[in-house]
Scaffold this motif. Structure first.
Motif, short mmCIF file in Angstrom:
data_model
loop_
_atom_site.label_atom_id
_atom_site.label_comp_id
_atom_site.label_asym_id
_atom_site.label_seq_id
_atom_site.Cartn_x
_atom_site.Cartn_y
_atom_site.Cartn_z
N LEU A 90 0.84 -1.19 0.00
CA LEU A 90 0.00 0.00 0.00
C LEU A 90 0.88 1.25 0.00
O LEU A 90 1.97 1.24 0.58
N PRO A 91 0.42 2.32 -0.65
CA PRO A 91 1.21 3.55 -0.63
C PRO A 91 1.26 4.16 0.77
O PRO A 91 0.26 4.18 1.48
N GLU A 92 2.46 4.62 1.14
CA GLU A 92 2.59 5.38 2.40
C GLU A 92 3.38 6.64 2.10
O GLU A 92 4.41 6.59 1.43
N GLY A 93 2.87 7.75 2.60
CA GLY A 93 3.54 9.02 2.34
C GLY A 93 3.72 9.80 3.63
O GLY A 93 3.05 9.54 4.63
N VAL A 94 4.64 10.75 3.58
CA VAL A 94 4.99 11.51 4.77
C VAL A 94 5.00 13.00 4.44
O VAL A 94 5.57 13.40 3.42
N LEU A 95 4.37 13.79 5.28
CA LEU A 95 4.50 15.25 5.15
C LEU A 95 5.55 15.71 6.14
O LEU A 95 5.46 15.40 7.33
N VAL A 96 6.53 16.44 5.63
CA VAL A 96 7.57 16.97 6.49
C VAL A 96 7.49 18.49 6.43
O VAL A 96 7.71 19.09 5.37
N CYS A 97 7.10 19.10 7.54
CA CYS A 97 6.95 20.56 7.58
C CYS A 97 7.59 21.09 8.86
O CYS A 97 8.09 20.32 9.68
N ASN A 98 7.56 22.40 9.01
CA ASN A 98 8.18 23.04 10.17
C ASN A 98 7.27 24.09 10.78
O ASN A 98 7.61 25.26 10.85
N PHE A 99 6.10 23.68 11.22
CA PHE A 99 5.15 24.62 11.81
C PHE A 99 5.37 24.69 13.32
O PHE A 99 5.77 23.71 13.93
N ASN A 100 5.04 25.87 13.89
CA ASN A 100 5.14 25.91 15.34
C ASN A 100 3.91 25.22 15.93
O ASN A 100 2.95 24.91 15.24
N ARG A 101 3.96 24.97 17.24
CA ARG A 101 2.95 24.13 17.86
C ARG A 101 1.70 24.88 18.29
O ARG A 101 0.70 24.27 18.65
N GLY A 102 1.79 26.20 18.33
CA GLY A 102 0.66 26.97 18.83
C GLY A 102 -0.25 27.42 17.71
O GLY A 102 -0.85 26.61 17.00
N LEU A 103 -0.33 28.73 17.55
CA LEU A 103 -1.19 29.28 16.50
C LEU A 103 -0.44 29.33 15.19
O LEU A 103 0.75 29.63 15.15
N MET A 104 -1.15 29.04 14.10
CA MET A 104 -0.49 29.05 12.79
C MET A 104 -0.82 30.34 12.04
O MET A 104 -1.91 30.89 12.16
N GLU A 105 0.15 30.80 11.25
CA GLU A 105 -0.14 31.88 10.31
C GLU A 105 -1.06 31.28 9.24
O GLU A 105 -0.97 30.09 8.95
N HIS A 106 -1.87 32.13 8.62
CA HIS A 106 -2.69 31.59 7.54
C HIS A 106 -1.83 31.06 6.40
O HIS A 106 -2.17 30.05 5.77
N ASP A 107 -0.71 31.71 6.14
CA ASP A 107 0.24 31.22 5.12
C ASP A 107 0.64 29.77 5.39
O ASP A 107 0.82 28.99 4.46
N GLU A 108 0.83 29.47 6.66
CA GLU A 108 1.22 28.10 7.02
C GLU A 108 0.07 27.13 6.76
O GLU A 108 0.30 25.99 6.36
N VAL A 109 -1.14 27.60 7.01
CA VAL A 109 -2.31 26.77 6.73
C VAL A 109 -2.35 26.46 5.23
O VAL A 109 -2.60 25.32 4.81
N VAL A 110 -2.07 27.48 4.43
CA VAL A 110 -2.06 27.29 2.98
C VAL A 110 -0.96 26.30 2.59
O VAL A 110 -1.19 25.40 1.78
N THR A 111 0.21 26.45 3.19
CA THR A 111 1.31 25.51 2.92
C THR A 111 0.90 24.08 3.28
O THR A 111 1.19 23.13 2.53
N LEU A 112 0.22 23.93 4.41
CA LEU A 112 -0.21 22.60 4.84
C LEU A 112 -1.18 21.99 3.81
O LEU A 112 -1.03 20.83 3.43
N PHE A 113 -2.13 22.77 3.35
CA PHE A 113 -3.04 22.28 2.30
C PHE A 113 -2.26 21.92 1.04
O PHE A 113 -2.50 20.90 0.41
#
Ligand SMILES: [Zn+2]
Length: 646
Positions: free
Chosen positions: A420-443
């Motif tokens: 089965l396919p397995e994939g990994v997202l590797v990002c560098n977000f902080n643990r508290g509140l996210m910038e909207h830009d980061e939300v866009v990056t996550l999407f």
């Protein structure tokens, strides 16, 4: 997928428990490499006359090699233990060396070259056609001396590319500032950055520091100091590495009979030729010119309120003033916006949104059940219509020695009935509140992950997951960003501490504010694209001088003295001459998005058609054909041009 009682149950990968990583890496790596070699030896010894049989064995060999490559590439960038990262890196070297050897193996090539593919179905004959193309591009049909030199060049390129990434990853720079110089920074960020014994606060060039600092810090001098450090990462070490890398690629392309590396690289992409890259860059530059100048004039005018004698604005001020303009002229206060985006809620919201859109269920897998490389990693099983189709791992916070950008990595490429396919997202977000830009990056990054999993139900590993032309791969991700800008979508998860949902008029203002700057953003992107193209077409004795020249031609922001951005522009390695692909994909993303009803982004009919006709196809057909199948017509620039003019 229809139920087939005779098919074997595809497996999931079992990751080791803490402490067992080093032997696991060695064992899995060695076993997969040995399996690849065994299958190739079989193929050469047996020389089956049946084309399908040859492709079947080759498919297994490619799967094994891919399995080794995936763990090498992922864990060299994310594993918390240096020894494991180093082992993964040497595995990558072995994989790439074997891959090069196979591409130059004349005996192996002979097995394929003699095949009669006339009885193959469409998928299998595409595999054969692409395999023969790979062999030709490897230089297998050249004389022995040329093949030996190509092999040397490939090995050098691997080492250079690893050195380039390592220099970036390990050169974390910082400035130390007085606490009052943090004025403007979000309170939670300030709380997480206490002063040291000297009463000073360290601000690093890692994203969670540098991005908010260049956006919010009022202190212009401190901002300039940090941005200058940021744009000097890996200088001067990587300048020399780049020169060597470009020289290796030049010679490589020339030995294979191509005029430039860009021509060689573009041949297997939608764009097809190096010249077409130059034309595309100029086309977008012209399309965005007027808009870019208008955006810049607004920034400069706002800067002059603070610095009346300013005659120009550069990258040390542009992000900060763009934020001010958005806040003052578009009534968007990023610090208010972020209160609606607590990390945990965003992560769950993203899963809910994409689950609904694509008809998928995400089931959390407890750490003890799946095994993991770090406590931060969240694992989910993915099901479509009640059937498990893959697994994802989200590794979303920064730590020492970890990859500094945001990207999707393969852990396993899907193969029907086998794995089965397995994939990994590797990002560098902080643990508290996210910038909207980061939300866009996550999407955005999640778009790659969904593509990897949905495209992973394939008979041929070569078409599995994100296996389309490279200048198409960003399109699904860029399109998924649109969902992070929609009030109804955000309304499903974006809530502040008081439990209030993000207001629709705030989202409307955010979109309006985001539209501000898209002209000069396009020009900045074209500057990066020109850099990546130009360095691979012309021999350039002084990279910084040439960067400065290209920046003058394509970007609307001037060069910052004593910076050397090329040294930490990681895409010069990964994308080589093809950084244009970001914008090329965006043109196609805007076109594909035009098929959706903007009033109802969850419309299941369009979303499922897109899922099945584009994502689930993986690389089974040319991207242009997949897009045409979904849109009912060939792609055009119209939607992009309209968006730029909005
Ligand atoms: Zn991407």
């Amino acid at each position: 997928m229809t139920a087939n009682p005779t098919a074997t149950e595809p497996t999931l990968l079992t990751l080791p428990t803490p402490g067992d990583w080093l032997p696991w890496m060695a064992e899995r790596g060695d076993a997969q490499l040995a399996e690849t070699r065994r299958l190739v030896d079989d193929l050469k010894a047996q020389r089956p006359a049946d084309a399908r049989e040859v492709l079947r064995i080759w498919n297994e060999a490619q799967t094994a090699l891919g399995n080794a490559a995936s763990i090498g590439s992922l864990f060299s960038e994310v594993h918390p233990e240096r020894e494991v990262r180093d082992r993964a890196e040497s595995l990558m070297q072995e994989v790439q060396k074997l891959d090069t050897d196979l591409g130059l193996d004349t005996e192996l090539y002979a097995v394929f070259a003699e095949l009669d593919g006339s009885g193959l179905d469409a998928d299998a004959s595409r595999v054969l056609e692409h395999t023969l193309r790979d062999f030709r591009r490897s230089g297998v049909d050249r004389d022995e001396a040329t093949r030996a030199r190509l092999r040397e060049l490939s090995e050098q390129a691997i080492l250079l590319s690893q050195e380039f990434s390592k220099n970036i990853r390990e050169d974390v720079r910082s400035i130390r500032v007085r606490p009052e110089q943090l004025a403007g920074m979000p309170q939670d960020w300030i709380d997480a950055h206490p002063a040291d014994d000297d009463g000073l606060v360290t601000v690093t060039t890692d994203y969670p520091d540098v991005i908010p600092f260049r956006t919010f810090a009022h202190d212009a001098e401190a901002r300039r100091e940090l941005v200058t450090q940021f744009l000097t990462i890996a200088w001067p070490a990587n300048d020399e590495v780049l020169q060597k890398l470009f020289a290796v690629r030049r010679e490589h392309a020339s030995l294979l009979g191509y005029a430039t590396w860009a021509d060689f690289d573009a041949e297997v992409k939608m764009i097809k030729t190096g010249d077409a890259i130059g034309e595309f860059i100029d086309r977008i530059t012209a399309l965005s010119g007027e808009r870019a100048q208008r955006d810049k004039a607004v920034l400069l005018e706002r800067l002059r309120q603070d610095r009346p004698d300013a005659t120009d604005i550069d990258g040390a001020d542009a992000t900060y003033y763009a934020e001010l303009v958005r806040k003052e002229q578009h009534a968007v206060d990023a610090q208010r916006v972020r209160t609606y985006f607590p990390f945990e809620a965003v992560r769950q919201g993203l899963l809910d949104v994409t689950g609904r859109l694509f008809g998928l269920d995400w089931t959390p897998v407890a750490q003890g059940d799946a095994g993991t490389w770090h406590a931060d990693v969240a694992t989910y099983d993915v099901a479509k219509d009640g059937e498990r189709i893959g697994r994802i791992h989200l590794d979303l916070h920064p730590r020492d020695g970890k990859y500094k950008h945001a990207a999707q990595f393969d852990l396993v490429r899907g193969l029907r009935g086998v794995q089965l396919p397995e994939g990994v997202l590797v990002c560098n977000f902080n643990r508290g509140l996210m910038e909207h830009d980061e939300v866009v990056t996550l999407f955005h990054e999640f778009g790659h992950l969904v593509h990897h999993v949905l495209g992973g139900d394939q008979e041929w590993v070569r078409f599995s997951g994100v296996a389309t032309e490279w200048d198409f791969v960003e399109a699904p991700s860029q399109m998924l960003e649109e969902w992070a800008w929609d009030a109804d979508v955000l309304g499903t998860f974006a809530r502040n501490a008081e439990g209030e949902t993000i207001p629709a008029d705030l989202v409307a203002a955010m979109r309006e504010a985001d539209d501000f700057g898209k002209g000069y953003d396009a020009r900045t992107q074209m500057f990066y694209a020109a850099l990546s193209y130009d360095f691979h077409v012309h021999e350039t004795p002084d990279l910084t001088a040439r960067l400065r020249e290209l920046m003058g031609r394509y970007s609307v922001l001037p060069y910052i003295e004593a910076t050397h951005m090329q040294c930490h522009f990681g895409h010069l390695d990964g994308y080589s001459s093809a950084y244009y692909t970001y914008m090329w994909s965006l043109v196609i993303a805007k076109d594909m998005f035009s098929a959706f009803d903007r009033q109802d982004l969850f419309d299941p009919e369009v979303a499922r058609a897109y899922r099945d006709k584009v994502l689930a196809q993986g690389g089974r057909r040319d991207a242009a054909d997949l897009v045409a199948d979904f849109l009912g017509r060939p792609y055009t620039f119209d939607a992009y041009a309209a968006w730029l003019g909005e």
